[in-house]
Design a protein around this motif. Structure first.
Motif, PDB file in Angstrom:
ATOM      1  N   THR A 225       4.130   4.240   8.495  1.00 36.82           N
ATOM      2  CA  THR A 225       5.258   5.133   8.804  1.00 36.82           C
ATOM      3  C   THR A 225       5.878   5.706   7.520  1.00 36.82           C
ATOM      4  O   THR A 225       6.998   6.211   7.538  1.00 36.82           O
ATOM      5  N   TYR A 226       5.180   5.614   6.389  1.00 38.08           N
ATOM      6  CA  TYR A 226       5.732   6.148   5.137  1.00 38.08           C
ATOM      7  C   TYR A 226       5.778   7.669   5.215  1.00 38.08           C
ATOM      8  O   TYR A 226       4.982   8.290   5.936  1.00 38.08           O
ATOM      9  N   PRO A 227       6.712   8.286   4.458  1.00 35.42           N
ATOM     10  CA  PRO A 227       6.846   9.757   4.540  1.00 35.42           C
ATOM     11  C   PRO A 227       5.571  10.483   4.085  1.00 35.42           C
ATOM     12  O   PRO A 227       4.790   9.933   3.306  1.00 35.42           O
ATOM     13  N   ASP A 228       5.399  11.695   4.555  1.00 35.71           N
ATOM     14  CA  ASP A 228       4.280  12.537   4.113  1.00 35.71           C
ATOM     15  C   ASP A 228       4.334  12.689   2.593  1.00 35.71           C
ATOM     16  O   ASP A 228       5.423  12.754   2.001  1.00 35.71           O
ATOM     17  N   ALA A 229       3.169  12.808   1.979  1.00 33.55           N
ATOM     18  CA  ALA A 229       3.036  13.151   0.549  1.00 33.55           C
ATOM     19  C   ALA A 229       3.935  12.298  -0.342  1.00 33.55           C
ATOM     20  O   ALA A 229       4.631  12.818  -1.214  1.00 33.55           O
ATOM     21  N   SER A 230       3.945  10.985  -0.126  1.00 37.77           N
ATOM     22  CA  SER A 230       4.858  10.127  -0.900  1.00 37.77           C
ATOM     23  C   SER A 230       4.150   9.236  -1.924  1.00 37.77           C
ATOM     24  O   SER A 230       4.805   8.460  -2.604  1.00 37.77           O
ATOM     25  N   PHE A 231       2.814   9.344  -2.063  1.00 35.61           N
ATOM     26  CA  PHE A 231       2.086   8.517  -3.048  1.00 35.61           C
ATOM     27  C   PHE A 231       1.168   9.397  -3.898  1.00 35.61           C
ATOM     28  O   PHE A 231       0.608  10.382  -3.415  1.00 35.61           O
ATOM     29  N   ASP A 232       0.989   8.963  -5.162  1.00 35.67           N
ATOM     30  CA  ASP A 232       0.141   9.711  -6.107  1.00 35.67           C
ATOM     31  C   ASP A 232      -1.310   9.247  -6.090  1.00 35.67           C
ATOM     32  O   ASP A 232      -2.174   9.906  -6.670  1.00 35.67           O
ATOM     33  N   ALA A 233      -1.585   8.091  -5.503  1.00 36.73           N
ATOM     34  CA  ALA A 233      -2.953   7.573  -5.381  1.00 36.73           C
ATOM     35  C   ALA A 233      -2.905   6.412  -4.398  1.00 36.73           C
ATOM     36  O   ALA A 233      -1.847   5.796  -4.193  1.00 36.73           O
ATOM     37  N   ALA A 234      -4.071   6.128  -3.804  1.00 36.55           N
ATOM     38  CA  ALA A 234      -4.171   4.962  -2.912  1.00 36.55           C
ATOM     39  C   ALA A 234      -5.537   4.317  -3.116  1.00 36.55           C
ATOM     40  O   ALA A 234      -6.513   5.013  -3.432  1.00 36.55           O
ATOM     41  N   TYR A 235      -5.578   3.006  -2.977  1.00 32.32           N
ATOM     42  CA  TYR A 235      -6.882   2.328  -2.989  1.00 32.32           C
ATOM     43  C   TYR A 235      -6.885   1.206  -1.959  1.00 32.32           C
ATOM     44  O   TYR A 235      -5.822   0.707  -1.549  1.00 32.32           O
ATOM     45  N   ALA A 236      -8.094   0.839  -1.540  1.00 34.33           N
ATOM     46  CA  ALA A 236      -8.274  -0.241  -0.570  1.00 34.33           C
ATOM     47  C   ALA A 236      -9.423  -1.108  -1.077  1.00 34.33           C
ATOM     48  O   ALA A 236     -10.579  -0.681  -1.061  1.00 34.33           O
ATOM     49  N   MET A 237      -9.088  -2.291  -1.574  1.00 38.13           N
ATOM     50  CA  MET A 237     -10.123  -3.181  -2.123  1.00 38.13           C
ATOM     51  C   MET A 237     -10.482  -4.249  -1.099  1.00 38.13           C
ATOM     52  O   MET A 237      -9.666  -5.114  -0.777  1.00 38.13           O
ATOM     53  N   GLU A 238     -11.658  -4.189  -0.580  1.00 37.78           N
ATOM     54  CA  GLU A 238     -12.179  -5.147   0.397  1.00 37.78           C
ATOM     55  C   GLU A 238     -11.233  -5.392   1.560  1.00 37.78           C
ATOM     56  O   GLU A 238     -11.025  -6.522   1.985  1.00 37.78           O
ATOM     57  N   SER A 239     -10.618  -4.343   2.034  1.00 41.57           N
ATOM     58  CA  SER A 239      -9.757  -4.460   3.209  1.00 41.57           C
ATOM     59  C   SER A 239     -10.301  -3.641   4.368  1.00 41.57           C
ATOM     60  O   SER A 239     -10.175  -4.031   5.533  1.00 41.57           O
TER      61      SER A 239
END
Ligand SMILES: C[S@@+](CC[C@H](N)C(=O)[O-])C[C@H]1O[C@@H](n2cnc3c(N)ncnc32)[C@H](O)[C@@H]1O
Length: 273
Positions: free
Chosen positions: A124-138
């Motif tokens: 539910t985080y706001p639109d366009a609120s992060f500069d990068a994302a990663y998912a490690m073994e999830s």
């Protein structure tokens, strides 16, 4: 029975249940290691894998990074230190949120790194609120990857990268092994690299690259087996005979089904400008 995968709450209950044992074996970072940069210990190889992911994520210094499936916080703390970014880690395990939050406080990073109980398929985080994302073994746990990736795309800023580092389906798996992944490791069925690309593009990403690092991760299996064997007494002391036995079996099957049995890749996508 054909398995379609695991839900967030199911995976959360798995990590709450295994928390005590995984805490002893993994020391805060619950992923395989990358041995292509000269690491000589498992923690070094794990750190090198996180660094590969951060290289691909290209997060700007001082930006805000989303760690999807953050575990006990090891990668998020490393990210904040290395890039001087704020990091929000999300996990479906309440035990992991509590532990990761306390690790951040002990590391003096409470103001920069936060952890929340959240399902990546229902963010539910706001639109366009992060500069990068990663998912490690999830992501290998997640049944509904399409919804998860669409949510990640929504919360990223235009031009931001999303990096997945995970197992992919390199060889067809016998039905009984898919069942074992489901029952013992709470995984969802593996998907091919082509399926990852399609899912990411359907979610609105531009596909950047898939770097196959399978062979440079394989040595991790022996190190995980060694950790379980060397720490057997500590495991029994902390969680009892039965849970220690379950953990040893889960690690053995994880090595067979994942590390030895399938491929491993760092997959990078970008939200269009
Ligand atoms: C193998 S652990 C990896 C932890 C961490 N990324 C690391 O490398 O140390 C898998 C993590 O994915 C998280 N996870 C699985 N499904 C999830 C979902 N639907 N939403 C959020 N987190 C999820 C689990 O709670 C757990 O923290």
């Amino acid at each position: 029975m054909e398995q379609s995968g695991r839900s967030g709450p199911e995976v959360g209950s798995f990590y709450d249940m295994t928390f005590g044992a995984f805490d002893i074996i993994f020391e805060g970072t619950i992923h395989t290691g990358y041995w292509g940069r000269g690491a000589t210990t498992f923690p070094e190889a794990q750190r090198d894998l996180t660094d590969l992911v951060l290289d691909a994520a290209a997060a700007p210094t001082g930006g805000r990074v989303l760690d999807l499936g953050c575990g006990q916080g090891g990668p998020a703390l490393h990210t904040a230190r290395r890039l001087n970014t704020d990091v929000l880690g999300v996990t479906v395990s309440a035990a992991q949120v509590a532990d990761a939050t306390s690790r951040a406080a002990k590391a003096g990073l409470a103001g920069k790194v936060a952890f929340e109980l959240a399902d990546m398929t229902a963010m539910t985080y706001p639109d366009a609120s992060f500069d990068a994302a990663y998912a490690m073994e999830s992501v290998f746990h997640v049944a509904d990857k399409a919804t998860a990736f669409a949510g990640v795309n929504r919360v990223l800023k235009p031009g931001a990268h999303f990096v997945i580092c995970d197992y992919y389906l390199a060889h067809e798996q016998p039905a009984e092994d898919t069942q074992l992944m489901h029952d013992l490791i709470f995984g969802s069925p593996f998907v091919t690299l082509e399926a990852f690309q399609r899912l990411l593009e359907d979610a609105g990403f531009e596909f950047v690259a898939a770097r196959d690092i399978t062979e440079d991760c394989r040595a991790s299996a022996a190190h995980m087996t060694e950790a379980v064997t060397d720490r057997h007494e500590a495991l029994v002391h902390a969680v009892g005979d039965q849970a220690a036995g379950f953990t040893a079996e889960a690690v053995k099957q994880y090595n067979r089904l994942c590390v030895d049995g399938q491929g491993y890749a760092v997959i990078t996508a970008r939200k269009p400008q």
